[in-house]
Design an enzyme around this catalytic site. Structure first.
Site, mmCIF file in Angstrom:
data_model
loop_
_atom_site.group_PDB
_atom_site.id
_atom_site.type_symbol
_atom_site.label_atom_id
_atom_site.label_comp_id
_atom_site.label_asym_id
_atom_site.label_seq_id
_atom_site.Cartn_x
_atom_site.Cartn_y
_atom_site.Cartn_z
ATOM 1 N N LYS A 134 0.709 -22.461 -19.602
ATOM 2 C CA LYS A 134 0.379 -24.001 -19.997
ATOM 3 C C LYS A 134 -0.639 -23.676 -21.064
ATOM 4 O O LYS A 134 -0.563 -23.244 -22.135
ATOM 5 C CB LYS A 134 0.041 -24.630 -18.553
ATOM 6 C CG LYS A 134 1.158 -24.731 -17.818
ATOM 7 C CD LYS A 134 1.080 -25.724 -16.721
ATOM 8 C CE LYS A 134 2.137 -25.653 -15.858
ATOM 9 N NZ LYS A 134 2.113 -24.986 -14.440
ATOM 10 N N GLU A 171 5.879 -1.705 -6.824
ATOM 11 C CA GLU A 171 5.335 -2.484 -5.900
ATOM 12 C C GLU A 171 4.068 -1.717 -5.334
ATOM 13 O O GLU A 171 3.944 -0.525 -5.244
ATOM 14 C CB GLU A 171 6.018 -2.465 -4.701
ATOM 15 C CG GLU A 171 7.481 -3.398 -4.829
ATOM 16 C CD GLU A 171 8.322 -3.338 -3.662
ATOM 17 O OE1 GLU A 171 8.302 -2.609 -2.949
ATOM 18 O OE2 GLU A 171 9.450 -4.115 -3.722
#
Ligand code: DSN
Length: 413
Positions: A233, A60
Site C-alpha cells: 500500500k 520452508e
C-alpha cells in the site's frame, strides 16, 4: 518498462491468451487513475524481483534452518530483507518478512499472542477496522474470541469505549489499526489500555506503513508488542505482509507464521520486499510520503469546500472517506460513475452506515498511487472537481477526458 516490453513478447509467443489479459490490465492501469486507498504502483525494479527465477525455490523454515537444500541464496535474500526492514522501522527488534499478506500476518500474530479461542479486541470493520481484526466472517472471528469497538458520532476512536470493551472482555490481544480510518492513532494510549487489562498490543499499520517508515505519521514502534503491515500500500512494495516484534516474542511469532499460518515463503516476493525497503531507505521516499499526505489533505479540503461531507472532517494520512449520506447517491452508484470516468475507487461503509456492504453510503479515496504518478495539489484539485461533478450527476464521459489527459501527462512508473 511496461508489460508490453520484452518479457511480454516472450509470454505472447508462449501463451497469447494470458499475455493479452496482462496487456489489457497494463492498459487499464495506464488509462485509469487509482484512488483506491490500499493500492499503489510499485517500481519496475520491484516488479522485476517479484518475477525472478527464485520463484521456483521452496524454502520452508527460516534462514539457516530450512526443510530443503539449496537455500543459500534464499537465506541471503531473506536476511537482507529483514536487515533492511529493521533499518527502515528503527527501534523494531525483529522482522518476519514471510507473511503472504496482511491478513496472514494478523492471523499469525494473533495465533502467537492469543492462541486458539483466545480473547481479542479490535475495531469493527464497519467502523473502519479490518476483517482480520475479529470479524465473524474472517478466520480471526472463528479461531479467536473477539469483541469489537467502534467510533463516536464524529467517526473518531473513543479511547474510553476501547478501555470499557477491554475491561469487560479481558482480551489477550488489543488491536489498534484499521483499513478506512483517516486519523492518527494514539499508540501510547492504546498501550496504556492494553497494560491496564494485561493484554498485548498489536498495531496493524497495513495502510500507513509507508508513512510510518518515512516518519510522517506517528509510529507504534516502542508502544506495540507486535506490528503487522502490508508491503504494497503506502509502502509501495510488492504484494505481501510483514511482522515486526519484540525480541522476546519473535520466536513465537516465527512459529505462528511457519508452520502455523503458511507453508513455503514466496521468496520472489521477499526479494521484491528487499528492493522496496531499499527504495524506502532513500531520502526521496520521505518526500514522496510528505506529498501523499499533503495531497490527501488537499483532496479532503477541496471536497469539503464543494459541500461534500468527509468522515472526521479531514485526514491525517493518505485516506479520505467521503460520506454520501446527505446526497442522493450511494457508495455503489458513486463507484460506478467514477469507474466510467476512469477513476478507480471503492465504495465503503461509513460509520453508522444504514446501507449493506455491497451498496454503502461512502467512497474511500487514497492518494498514494496518484502521488506515485507525480500528482501535486493542482492535479488533486482537478480530480476533486471531477468527483464532485460525478456525485452531482454530471456525465462521466465529460470527466473521462480530464482523466485521460492526466493519465497521459503522468504515466505509470
Ligand atoms: N487491505 C484492505 C483494504 O484496505 O483495501 C482489503 O483487505
Amino acid at each position: 518498462m511496461t508489460t508490453a516490453d520484452l518479457p511480454m513478447s516472450l509470454l505472447h509467443r508462449h501463451d497469447a491468451e494470458v499475455a493479452a489479459l496482462l496487456q489489457r490490465e497494463d492498459e487499464r492501469q495506464s488509462a485509469t487513475l487509482t484512488l483506491i486507498a490500499s493500492e499503489n504502483h510499485c517500481s519496475p525494479a520491484v516488479r522485476e524481483a517479484s518475477v525472478s527465477r527464485i520463484t521456483d525455490k521452496y524454502a520452508e523454515g527460516y534462514p539457516g534452518k530450512r526443510y530443503y537444500g539449496g537455500c543459500e541464496v534464499a537465506d541471503a535474500v531473506e536476511n537482507l530483507a529483514r536487515r533492511r526492514a529493521l533499518q527502515l522501522f528503527a527501534g523494531a527488534e525483529e522482522a518476519n518478512v514471510q507473511p503472504h499478506s496482511g491478513t496472514t500476518a494478523n492471523l499469525a500474530a494473533l495465533l502467537a499472542l492469543a492462541g486458539a479461542n483466545g480473547r481479542i479486541v479490535g475495531m469493527a470493520l464497519k467502523a473502519g477496522g479490518h476483517l482480520s481484526h475479529g470479524h465473524d466472517k474472517s478466520h480471526t472471528g472463528v479461531v479467536f474470541h473477539p469483541k469489537q469497538y467502534g467510533v463516536d458520532d464524529k467517526g473518531l476512536i473513543d479511547l474510553d469505549e476501547v478501555r470499557a470493551v477491554c475491561k469487560e472482555h479481558q482480551p489477550k490481544v488489543l488491536i489498534a489499526g484499521g483499513s478506512s480510518y483517516a486519523r492518527n492513532l494514539d499508540y501510547a494510549a492504546f498501550a496504556a489500555i492494553a497494560k491496564e487489562v494485561g493484554a498485548l498490543l498489536l498495531a496493524d499499520i497495513a495502510h500507513p506503513s509507508g508513512l510510518v517508515a518515512a516518519g510522517v505519521v506517528p509510529s507504534p514502534i516502542g508502544h506495540a508488542d507486535v506490528v503487522t503491515m502490508t508491503t504494497h500500500k503506502t509502502l509501495r512494495g510488492p504484494r505481501g505482509g510483514m511482522i515486526l516484534a519484540r525480541k522476546d516474542i519473535a520466536k513465537q511469532i516465527n512459529s505462528a507464521v511457519f508452520p502455523g499460518a503458511q507453508g513455503g515463503p514466496l521468496v520472489q516476493q521477499i526479494a521484491a520486499k528487499a528492493v522496496a525497503f531499499g527504495e524506502a531507505l532513500q531520502p526521496a521516499f520521505r518526500q514522496y510520503q510528505l506529498r501523499v499526505k499533503e495531497n490527501a489533505a488537499h483532496l479532503a479540503a477541496c471536497l469539503l469546500d464543494a459541500g461534500l461531507d468527509i468522515v472526521t472532517g479531514g485526514t491525517d494520512n493518505h485516506i479520505v472517506m467521503v460520506d454520501l449520506r446527505k446526497t442522493d447517491v450511494t457508495g455503489a452508484d458513486a463507484e460506478a460513475r467514477a469507474l466510467a470516468a476512469g477513476l478507480s475507487v471503492n465504495k465503503n461503509a461509513v460509520p453508522g452506515d444504514p446501507r449493506p456492504p455491497m451498496v454503502t453510503s461512502g467512497l474511500r479515496l487514497g492518494t498514494a498511487a496518484v502521488t506515485t504518478r507525480g500528482f501535486g495539489k493542482a492535479e488533486i484539485a482537478r480530480i476533486a472537481a471531477v468527483i464532485v461533478g460525478l456525485v452531482r450527476g454530471e456525465d462521466p464521459a465529460k470527466s473521462r477526458l480530464v482523466v485521460r489527459e492526466l493519465c497521459e501527462r503522468f504515466p505509470l512508473p
